[in-house]
Design a protein around this motif. Structure first.
Motif, PDB file in Angstrom:
ATOM      1  N   LYS A 146      69.286  37.563  39.483  1.00 25.32           N
ATOM      2  CA  LYS A 146      68.462  36.758  38.588  1.00 25.32           C
ATOM      3  C   LYS A 146      67.528  35.935  39.458  1.00 25.32           C
ATOM      4  CE  LYS A 146      68.702  33.330  34.834  1.00 25.32           C
ATOM      5  NZ  LYS A 146      69.631  32.518  34.000  1.00 25.32           N
ATOM      6  N   VAL A 147      66.221  36.171  39.318  1.00 19.78           N
ATOM      7  CA  VAL A 147      65.227  35.595  40.215  1.00 19.78           C
ATOM      8  C   VAL A 147      64.819  34.205  39.736  1.00 19.78           C
ATOM      9  CG1 VAL A 147      62.954  35.968  41.255  1.00 19.78           C
ATOM     10  CG2 VAL A 147      64.401  37.928  40.708  1.00 19.78           C
ATOM     11  N   THR A 148      64.516  33.313  40.682  1.00 18.41           N
ATOM     12  CA  THR A 148      64.056  31.975  40.330  1.00 18.41           C
ATOM     13  C   THR A 148      62.770  32.025  39.510  1.00 18.41           C
ATOM     14  OG1 THR A 148      63.441  29.818  41.203  1.00 18.41           O
ATOM     15  CG2 THR A 148      62.698  31.722  42.445  1.00 18.41           C
ATOM     16  N   ASP A 149      62.605  31.037  38.626  1.00 16.07           N
ATOM     17  CA  ASP A 149      61.353  30.921  37.879  1.00 16.07           C
ATOM     18  C   ASP A 149      60.456  29.823  38.451  1.00 16.07           C
ATOM     19  OD1 ASP A 149      62.749  28.683  37.143  1.00 16.07           O
ATOM     20  OD2 ASP A 149      62.567  28.990  34.973  1.00 16.07           O
ATOM     21  N   SER A 173      57.572  34.683  43.010  1.00 15.79           N
ATOM     22  CA  SER A 173      57.680  33.932  41.749  1.00 15.79           C
ATOM     23  C   SER A 173      56.336  33.394  41.280  1.00 15.79           C
ATOM     24  CB  SER A 173      58.692  32.795  41.898  1.00 15.79           C
ATOM     25  OG  SER A 173      58.380  31.963  43.007  1.00 15.79           O
ATOM     26  N   THR A 217      63.552  36.428  35.427  1.00 11.22           N
ATOM     27  CA  THR A 217      64.051  35.065  35.644  1.00 11.22           C
ATOM     28  C   THR A 217      64.991  34.595  34.540  1.00 11.22           C
ATOM     29  OG1 THR A 217      62.281  33.886  34.442  1.00 11.22           O
ATOM     30  CG2 THR A 217      61.822  34.538  36.718  1.00 11.22           C
ATOM     31  N   THR A 218      65.124  35.375  33.458  1.00 12.70           N
ATOM     32  CA  THR A 218      65.921  34.914  32.321  1.00 12.70           C
ATOM     33  C   THR A 218      67.292  35.574  32.233  1.00 12.70           C
ATOM     34  OG1 THR A 218      64.895  36.563  30.863  1.00 12.70           O
ATOM     35  CG2 THR A 218      63.855  34.392  30.975  1.00 12.70           C
ATOM     36  N   THR A 279      67.692  31.614  43.506  1.00 14.62           N
ATOM     37  CA  THR A 279      67.880  32.993  43.066  1.00 14.62           C
ATOM     38  C   THR A 279      69.367  33.308  43.197  1.00 14.62           C
ATOM     39  OG1 THR A 279      65.667  33.870  43.494  1.00 14.62           O
ATOM     40  CG2 THR A 279      67.503  35.397  43.748  1.00 14.62           C
TER      41      THR A 279
END
Length: 365
Positions: A146-149, A173, A217-218, A279
């Motif tokens: 899950k990637v940072t927003d 991002s 990111t979600t 992340t």
């Protein structure tokens, strides 16, 4: 006659132990016409494995947080990069059958890779972990991420040997735009060609920016690299993203890495982020052919008949909670890791070695 009965019993037991997956783990080509078999595995469930406990030794689960600095010149950014183990944070769930929800530290469970917003001594601090072994050759490598927003960082899952032998999945991002549903992922083969272009892989044939059909990111999604002898294939949630071939395909073994960083390069990571950015990784599953002669010999010893039922096990497609190492009798002669209250087990390989030694010793006697 007693020793013959012992040998017969051991042979039966030996066969039972090595009944499943003794000849490896397989995938099929996207066309379904070819099967690829990989001899070794490394599975890590970061929701339950504590990679950062003070009680863990270096490389306890096959991975280790890295600590090193890169000057702004070397990093090719406005700032340098400082990778520190303190930015690698295990956020586990105690219940081993639970695979989603908050971890013990709050927020998403898994391995947190943090980039700090504060610049220290001209450097942005980030996080990097890598496998402690470098014998990963052709294989299929998957990670739940899950990637940072938070804009201004680069999150990466990659196979690496050196700066001209590298396979990257990278998320910038600052490129994400919810207004028009633009969520690119950058797929790269770092090669001699990219080095000749000043390490600007976007000027080479082995670079593609592909818009994902979801917001990374979600939620957690699986990102996958199939590193084959003549090509590299990229997937997201088991959906084909692209395929690359040619001279950029690596020709050596290497290791696996996960990193999260920023250096202020306006052409790439941008940043640093306005706030600390995280992340999270829930698992890595690697099925591969080892470059070690000892592992190749192990494979030849245990794989007697590849055509036997269950001798080769198909790798499930996009299954975040399935691990061969959590199933009895599916990891013969492999090193496996379990939580077990913070400990680890290597019973499969040890059991195999013990049985071989016992059979040989009994035969000699």
């Amino acid at each position: 006659m007693a020793y013959l009965r012992v040998l017969a019993s051991l042979a039966i037991f030996f066969h039972v132990v090595l009944a499943d997956c003794e000849c490896g783990y397989s995938i099929t080509s996207t066309s379904g016409e070819r099967q690829y078999v990989f001899t070794d595995l490394l599975e890590n469930d970061f929701i339950h494995l504590d990679l950062t406990s003070d009680s863990q030794s270096y490389g306890e689960y096959g991975w280790a947080p890295q600590e090193f600095n890169m000057s702004s010149e070397v990093a090719r950014g406005r700032y340098g990069e400082a990778f520190t183990p303190q930015n690698v944070i295990s956020n586990n769930i105690a219940e081993e059958q639970t695979f989603e929800g908050p971890g013990s530290k709050g927020g998403d469970a898994g391995l947190n890779l943090v980039v700090r917003s504060e610049v220290q001594n001209g450097m942005v601090t980030g996080a990097d972990i890598s496998t402690t072994d470098v014998h990963f050759f052709h294989g299929t490598f998957r990670a739940g991420i899950k990637v940072t927003d938070v804009p201004g960082t680069c999150s990466a899952f990659f196979w690496y040997m050196n700066d001209t032998q590298e396979i990257d999945i990278e998320f910038l991002s600052s490129e994400f735009n919810r207004t028009n549903s633009t969520f690119p992922v950058n797929l790269v083969l770092q090669s001699q060609e990219s080095k000749d272009a000043g390490f600007d892989a976007s000027k080479t044939r082995d670079f593609q920016k592909i818009n994902l059909p979801f917001d990374p990111t979600t939620a957690f999604h699986e990102y996958r690299i199939d590193f084959l002898s003549d090509r590299v294939i990229f997937y997201a949630d088991d959906e084909l993203l692209t395929e690359m071939n040619g001279t950029g395909v690596p020709s050596t073994p290497g290791n696996l890495q996960l990193s999260h960083w920023s250096n202020g390069n306006m052409g790439w990571s941008q940043g640093p982020p306005g706030t600390d950015a995280t992340t999270t990784v829930t698992y890595v599953k690697a099925y591969f052919n080892s470059s070690l002669e000892s592992r190749q010999h192990d494979y030849q010893t245990r794989c007697k008949d590849p055509s036997a039922p269950n001798a080769i096990c198909a790798i499930p497609r996009h299954n975040a909670t399935f691990f061969f190492s959590n199933v009895d009798n599916m990891t013969p002669n492999q090193t496996t890791y379990h939580n077990n209250g913070g400990g680890r087990t290597r019973w499969c390989r040890r059991l195999f070695t013990f049985i071989v030694a016992l059979v040989i010793g009994t035969w000699v006697a």
